[in-house]
Motif scaffolding. Structure first.
Motif, PDB file in Angstrom:
ATOM      1  N   LEU A  18      18.850 -10.301 -58.611  1.00  0.00           N
ATOM      2  CA  LEU A  18      19.783 -11.152 -58.126  1.00  0.00           C
ATOM      3  C   LEU A  18      21.145 -10.867 -58.771  1.00  0.00           C
ATOM      4  CD1 LEU A  18      20.869 -13.465 -56.348  1.00  0.00           C
ATOM      5  CD2 LEU A  18      20.048 -15.042 -58.269  1.00  0.00           C
ATOM      6  N   LEU A  19      21.191 -10.919 -60.051  1.00  0.00           N
ATOM      7  CA  LEU A  19      22.347 -10.606 -61.115  1.00  0.00           C
ATOM      8  C   LEU A  19      23.107  -9.335 -60.691  1.00  0.00           C
ATOM      9  CD1 LEU A  19      21.403 -12.051 -64.523  1.00  0.00           C
ATOM     10  CD2 LEU A  19      22.669 -13.235 -62.838  1.00  0.00           C
ATOM     11  N   GLN A  20      22.116  -8.194 -60.528  1.00  0.00           N
ATOM     12  CA  GLN A  20      22.400  -6.921 -60.180  1.00  0.00           C
ATOM     13  C   GLN A  20      23.181  -7.002 -58.890  1.00  0.00           C
ATOM     14  OE1 GLN A  20      19.026  -4.489 -60.198  1.00  0.00           O
ATOM     15  NE2 GLN A  20      18.828  -4.374 -62.499  1.00  0.00           N
ATOM     16  N   LEU A  21      22.667  -7.676 -57.816  1.00  0.00           N
ATOM     17  CA  LEU A  21      23.451  -7.662 -56.447  1.00  0.00           C
ATOM     18  C   LEU A  21      24.830  -8.514 -56.694  1.00  0.00           C
ATOM     19  CD1 LEU A  21      23.302  -7.496 -53.472  1.00  0.00           C
ATOM     20  CD2 LEU A  21      22.328  -9.851 -53.514  1.00  0.00           C
ATOM     21  N   LEU A  22      24.830  -9.565 -57.360  1.00  0.00           N
ATOM     22  CA  LEU A  22      26.027 -10.115 -57.474  1.00  0.00           C
ATOM     23  C   LEU A  22      27.122  -9.555 -58.336  1.00  0.00           C
ATOM     24  CD1 LEU A  22      24.590 -13.838 -58.115  1.00  0.00           C
ATOM     25  CD2 LEU A  22      25.446 -13.061 -55.962  1.00  0.00           C
ATOM     26  N   SER A  23      26.544  -8.870 -59.213  1.00  0.00           N
ATOM     27  CA  SER A  23      27.675  -8.047 -60.026  1.00  0.00           C
ATOM     28  C   SER A  23      28.322  -7.191 -59.251  1.00  0.00           C
ATOM     29  CB  SER A  23      26.935  -7.505 -61.083  1.00  0.00           C
ATOM     30  OG  SER A  23      25.896  -6.705 -60.944  1.00  0.00           O
ATOM     31  N   VAL A  24      27.612  -6.389 -58.222  1.00  0.00           N
ATOM     32  CA  VAL A  24      28.469  -5.296 -57.752  1.00  0.00           C
ATOM     33  C   VAL A  24      28.863  -5.656 -56.041  1.00  0.00           C
ATOM     34  CG1 VAL A  24      26.954  -3.602 -58.595  1.00  0.00           C
ATOM     35  CG2 VAL A  24      26.230  -4.625 -56.489  1.00  0.00           C
ATOM     36  N   HIS A  25      28.503  -6.909 -55.771  1.00  0.00           N
ATOM     37  CA  HIS A  25      28.999  -7.237 -54.664  1.00  0.00           C
ATOM     38  C   HIS A  25      30.617  -7.807 -54.521  1.00  0.00           C
ATOM     39  CE1 HIS A  25      29.096  -9.708 -50.571  1.00  0.00           C
ATOM     40  NE2 HIS A  25      27.695  -9.038 -50.308  1.00  0.00           N
ATOM     41  N   GLU A  26      31.074  -7.441 -53.282  1.00  0.00           N
ATOM     42  CA  GLU A  26      32.690  -7.955 -53.325  1.00  0.00           C
ATOM     43  C   GLU A  26      32.702  -9.475 -53.458  1.00  0.00           C
ATOM     44  OE1 GLU A  26      34.180  -7.055 -49.539  1.00  0.00           O
ATOM     45  OE2 GLU A  26      32.712  -8.154 -48.326  1.00  0.00           O
ATOM     46  N   PRO A  27      33.787  -9.990 -53.991  1.00  0.00           N
ATOM     47  CA  PRO A  27      33.951 -11.520 -54.018  1.00  0.00           C
ATOM     48  C   PRO A  27      33.686 -12.336 -52.910  1.00  0.00           C
ATOM     49  CG  PRO A  27      35.658 -10.282 -55.207  1.00  0.00           C
ATOM     50  CD  PRO A  27      35.010  -9.428 -54.475  1.00  0.00           C
ATOM     51  N   VAL A  28      32.954 -13.322 -52.935  1.00  0.00           N
ATOM     52  CA  VAL A  28      32.599 -14.190 -51.886  1.00  0.00           C
ATOM     53  C   VAL A  28      32.401 -15.595 -52.284  1.00  0.00           C
ATOM     54  CG1 VAL A  28      31.499 -12.401 -50.267  1.00  0.00           C
ATOM     55  CG2 VAL A  28      30.049 -13.559 -51.906  1.00  0.00           C
ATOM     56  N   ILE A  29      32.151 -16.442 -51.383  1.00  0.00           N
ATOM     57  CA  ILE A  29      31.692 -17.881 -51.813  1.00  0.00           C
ATOM     58  C   ILE A  29      30.178 -17.745 -52.118  1.00  0.00           C
ATOM     59  CG2 ILE A  29      31.460 -20.130 -51.041  1.00  0.00           C
ATOM     60  CD1 ILE A  29      34.223 -19.696 -49.561  1.00  0.00           C
ATOM     61  N   VAL A  30      29.726 -18.315 -53.168  1.00  0.00           N
ATOM     62  CA  VAL A  30      28.287 -18.472 -53.512  1.00  0.00           C
ATOM     63  C   VAL A  30      28.080 -20.087 -53.485  1.00  0.00           C
ATOM     64  CG1 VAL A  30      26.369 -17.966 -55.161  1.00  0.00           C
ATOM     65  CG2 VAL A  30      28.414 -16.113 -54.899  1.00  0.00           C
ATOM     66  N   ALA A  31      27.212 -20.239 -52.687  1.00  0.00           N
ATOM     67  CA  ALA A  31      26.834 -21.872 -52.689  1.00  0.00           C
ATOM     68  C   ALA A  31      25.291 -22.007 -53.319  1.00  0.00           C
ATOM     69  CB  ALA A  31      26.926 -22.368 -51.292  1.00  0.00           C
ATOM     70  N   MET A  32      25.283 -23.182 -53.877  1.00  0.00           N
ATOM     71  CA  MET A  32      24.075 -23.526 -54.337  1.00  0.00           C
ATOM     72  C   MET A  32      23.900 -25.107 -54.629  1.00  0.00           C
ATOM     73  SD  MET A  32      24.053 -20.825 -57.696  1.00  0.00           S
ATOM     74  CE  MET A  32      25.476 -20.995 -58.123  1.00  0.00           C
ATOM     75  N   GLU A  33      22.620 -25.575 -54.564  1.00  0.00           N
ATOM     76  CA  GLU A  33      22.381 -26.929 -54.948  1.00  0.00           C
ATOM     77  C   GLU A  33      22.864 -27.242 -56.397  1.00  0.00           C
ATOM     78  OE1 GLU A  33      18.616 -28.046 -53.794  1.00  0.00           O
ATOM     79  OE2 GLU A  33      19.238 -28.471 -51.618  1.00  0.00           O
ATOM     80  N   ALA A  34      23.230 -28.255 -56.660  1.00  0.00           N
ATOM     81  CA  ALA A  34      23.658 -28.650 -58.165  1.00  0.00           C
ATOM     82  C   ALA A  34      22.314 -28.977 -58.926  1.00  0.00           C
ATOM     83  CB  ALA A  34      24.755 -29.768 -58.378  1.00  0.00           C
ATOM     84  N   CYS A  35      21.227 -28.187 -59.484  1.00  0.00           N
ATOM     85  CA  CYS A  35      20.079 -28.693 -59.961  1.00  0.00           C
ATOM     86  C   CYS A  35      19.973 -27.801 -61.212  1.00  0.00           C
ATOM     87  CB  CYS A  35      19.053 -28.376 -59.001  1.00  0.00           C
ATOM     88  SG  CYS A  35      19.017 -26.808 -58.188  1.00  0.00           S
TER      89      CYS A  35
END
Length: 338
Positions: free
Chosen positions: A38-55
């Motif tokens: 997951l970290l590898q994907l996010l580190s090379v992906h172009e800037p986007v909106i990343v949405a998560m639950e606050a947990c």
């Protein structure tokens, strides 16, 4: 991948479910990844909106995403639930998170800093010690009651346990004294650990300007001030002090139907610890008529006469929460204006 606007992530301990939506809200991809991938994907992906639950784990991941250049949106779990379609599974949850993040009136949670999370951990450990100490005191009292000794409550009596037994000439078996000594040592150790946790908080936040400003509010001490700083990521997330008090759960729960509006008891939503601390802060002020009148004039005195004590207490806690929000936003000390 260039058409992706938002990535919704359903968080887990070891596996993370991702769903990407384009600018039309259609699903573009779905993936199931472990933490490293997951970290590898996010580190090379172009800037986007990343949405998560606050947990659990969301604030750490939010800081990592921001370091990769992404815009993070943390959503309270109760606001995601209406967007869950049909049966519930992890991919449907991720899809609901992505959809909820694009709603124009959605409310979001600001990511907490590492220092704020550390302060939260220290306070949680302290709260655990407090519960253990109460359990230890109750254990000692119940043991003595089994031998016909009605031991009075309170920390003063507990610290002088054997002195109390000697002064009242209570017949205590020698083997029982050994057991009581071990329990009393555990009680004293818990007191030491609680004080150490409080010192850790003071040392971490001693250079924080807001901590000093918040303590200018009547009834608010270091614990309440530190809880405000570590719980509220960004005070400007709330449009006014009333919204902050409502988030804590110090405003009435409304039930309206058929054009008839009913205001019930307080909602008790939001952070339980922060609400409890504001109520205790109000209790410290309202018990002393001189202090109450000096800071809040005749309003609080008249309220105590007209309403039950607990009603006036919560009303003052609500007011203190609004004042605390104003102090956090304006960075100005509390001033008496009567």
């Amino acid at each position: 991948m260039t058409t992706i606007r938002v990535i919704g992530i359903d968080l887990g301990k070891n596996t993370f479910l991702l769903i990407g939506h384009d600018y039309s809200g259609r699903e573009v991809f779905r993936k199931k990844l472990n933490r490293q991938k997951l970290l590898q994907l996010l580190s090379v992906h172009e800037p986007v909106i990343v949405a998560m639950e606050a947990c659990g784990g969301a604030h750490w991941l939010a800081r990592r995403c921001e370091s990769y250049g992404h815009q993070v949106k943390l959503i309270p779990a109760q606001y995601v639930k209406p967007y869950v379609k049909t049966n519930k599974n992890d991919f449907i949850d991720a899809d609901a998170i992505a959809e909820a993040s694009m709603r124009p009136n959605m409310r979001f949670v600001s990511p907490k800093s590492e220092l704020a999370q550390i302060c939260t951990v220290i306070r949680k450990i302290r709260a655990g010690y407090l519960k253990e100490r109460t359990a230890c005191m109750n254990r000692i009292g119940s043991i003595l009651l089994e031998f016909g000794i009605n031991f009075p409550r309170g920390h003063h009596n507990m610290k002088n346990l054997f002195q109390y037994l000697a002064d009242n000439k209570e017949p205590v078996p020698p083997m029982l004294i050994l057991e009581l000594r071990e329990q009393l040592d555990h009680y004293n150790q818990l007191n030491t650990w609680i004080k150490e946790q409080e010192k850790k908080l003071e040392n971490l936040l001693k250079d924080d300007e807001l901590l000093t400003l918040l303590q200018s509010v009547p009834g608010i001490g270091p614990m309440t001030a530190s809880c405000c700083l570590s719980t509220v990521g960004n005070p400007t997330d709330f449009s006014n002090g009333r919204n902050f008090a409502a988030w804590i759960g110090l405003t009435p729960h409304q039930y309206s139907t058929g054009g008839k509006s009913r205001m019930l008891g307080i909602s008790k939503r939001g952070n339980k610890e922060l609400r409890e601390l504001f109520v205790h802060a109000a209790r410290a002020v309202i018990w002393r008529d001189g202090t109450a009148e000096r800071y809040f004039g005749s309003w609080l005195i008249d309220l105590k006469r007209r309403k039950p004590f607990n009603v006036a207490l919560v009303a003052l806690a609500n007011k203190l929460a609004r004042i605390a929000w104003s102090v956090m936003v304006t960075h100005k000390t509390f001033e008496i204006r009567i």
